[in-house]
Design an enzyme around this catalytic site. Structure first.
Site, PDB file in Angstrom:
ATOM      1  CG  ASN A   7      -3.527   3.815   0.684  1.00  0.00           C
ATOM      2  OD1 ASN A   7      -4.728   3.860   0.924  1.00  0.00           O
ATOM      3  ND2 ASN A   7      -2.844   2.695   0.735  1.00  0.00           N
ATOM      4  CB  SER A  66      -0.852   0.064   1.260  1.00  0.00           C
ATOM      5  OG  SER A  66      -1.449  -1.131   1.540  1.00  0.00           O
ATOM      6  CD  GLU A  70      -3.763   3.046  -6.222  1.00  0.00           C
ATOM      7  OE1 GLU A  70      -4.090   4.232  -6.118  1.00  0.00           O
ATOM      8  OE2 GLU A  70      -3.114   2.442  -5.341  1.00  0.00           O
ATOM      9  CG  HIS A  84      -2.583  -0.838  -3.742  1.00  0.00           C
ATOM     10  ND1 HIS A  84      -3.062   0.404  -3.396  1.00  0.00           N
ATOM     11  CD2 HIS A  84      -2.635  -1.580  -2.611  1.00  0.00           C
ATOM     12  CE1 HIS A  84      -3.385   0.416  -2.125  1.00  0.00           C
ATOM     13  NE2 HIS A  84      -3.141  -0.773  -1.623  1.00  0.00           N
TER      14      HIS A  84
END
Ligand code: CAA
Length: 303
Positions: A191, A120, A153, A141
């Site tokens: 994130n 992450s 991602e 991801h």
């Protein structure tokens, strides 16, 4: 381009089991590897429950569930991943641990096997550099719950070859997901934006801006979010979010990535969120109730 037929998944926790389930459901022969039988059993149980739920809701045929289960195997043996076309790593956010595994796999797997990390927040380049195939390394991801969240991602680092990136991107589509391209900067896209928001919500609670329930209700009803931020923190796992924030703070040195004392205290005290039944809410009762009293957060909770 060599075709991807067999998928290896390292780690059978929340993310790893979701990724393995998704790959098997999409038609790939899938091997999930973790270090101990209890962890594998827990992962397998979660997958069967999730597949069962999808069948119950009419989102998956019973025959497709059985076919997915048939394509899935579980192992503690790293060697069982040697003939996979792609290996997706979803173990704890610990670079040393990840690189130990990548180095071992680098010896076991042929040069064309793609290595993909579900990290992450760690840098893909730091893992790619630990192997002899930095051009075959990419980030993939996923989002929790993996079987339901459409996004992946696809992270290209400086060493990722165009062929590897294209294969990983096409593979994400073959999994039934919607890929987006991200560069290898800590937090990628989601994130980078989500973590400061979640930390701000914990800060707002800490500063007595509103109750747990009202903070969540405000963002659900005012912004149309499916979950309020404190519920989402519990859902992702407070220990996980604190770990991600540490890595991002280390990378950017910006206060917005620093976990507030309340969150740090909760993790130290064993409040890890939904996975262990206590976080911003107490899940030992159904429906869950806010933990304001236990946490000593200042605004009196009303529910
Ligand atoms: N497997 C299968 N089905 C599941 C499931 C799972 N793991 N979890 C939930 N479901 C199903 C339920 O059975 C239900 O089906 P119906 O709609 O047909 O009734 C449906 O999903 C909705 O579930 P719920 O009614 O229990 O709850 P909900 O309406 O709140 O939906 C949710 C659940 C999809 C998780 C939704 O709340 C949501 O989208 N939340 C936001 C999640 C999010 O933001 N995830 C990203 C986190 S960040 C991350 O993961 C990256 C990182 O690096 C930290």
């Amino acid at each position: 381009m060599p075709e991807i037929k067999k998928v290896g998944v390292l780690g059978c926790g929340l993310m790893g089991s979701g990724i393995a389930q998704t790959a098997a459901t999409a038609g790939f022969t899938t091997v999930a590897r973790d270090v101990g039988a209890p962890l594998l059993e827990k992962g397998r149980g979660g997958i069967l429950k999730s597949l069962g739920r999808l069948v119950e809701k009419g989102k998956l045929e019973a025959s497709a569930r059985d076919a997915a289960s048939g394509r899935l195997s579980f192992t503690t043996d790293l060697d069982a991943l040697r003939d996979c076309d792609i290996i997706i790593e979803a173990v704890t956010e610990d670079l040393e641990l990840k690189n130990r595994l990548w180095k071992e796999l680098d010896q076991l797997c042929p040069g064309q096997t793609i290595f993909a990390s579900n990290t992450s927040s760690l840098t893909i380049a730091a893992m790619a550099a630990a192997t002899s195939r930095p051009d075959r390394f990419v980030g993939l991801h996923f989002f929790n719950p993996v079987p339901l969240m459409p996004l992946v991602e696809v992270v290209r680092t400086v060493t990722t070859s165009q062929e590897t990136f294209d294969q990983a991107y096409a593979f994400a589509r073959d999994l039934g997901k919607e890929p987006v391209t991200a560069t290898d900067s800590p937090g990628f896209i989601v994130n980078l934006l989500l973590v400061p928001y979640l930390l701000d919500a914990a800060r707002a609670l800490e500063h007595g801006v509103a109750t747990t329930v009202d903070l969540d209700r405000a963002m659900q009803l005012g912004c149309g979010h499916p979950m309020g931020p404190l519920t989402l923190l519990d859902y992702i796992g407070l220990d996980t979010v604190v770990r991600i924030s540490e890595i991002m703070f280390d990378a950017y040195r910006e206060p917005r990535y620093a976990a507030p004392p309340l969150l740090q205290r909760m993790v130290v005290a064993g409040f890890h969120g939904r996975k262990n039944g206590k976080g911003f809410y107490d899940y030992s009762v159904d429906p869950a109730v806010p933990s304001d009293l236990a946490l000593g957060t200042s605004v009196k909770s009303e529910r």
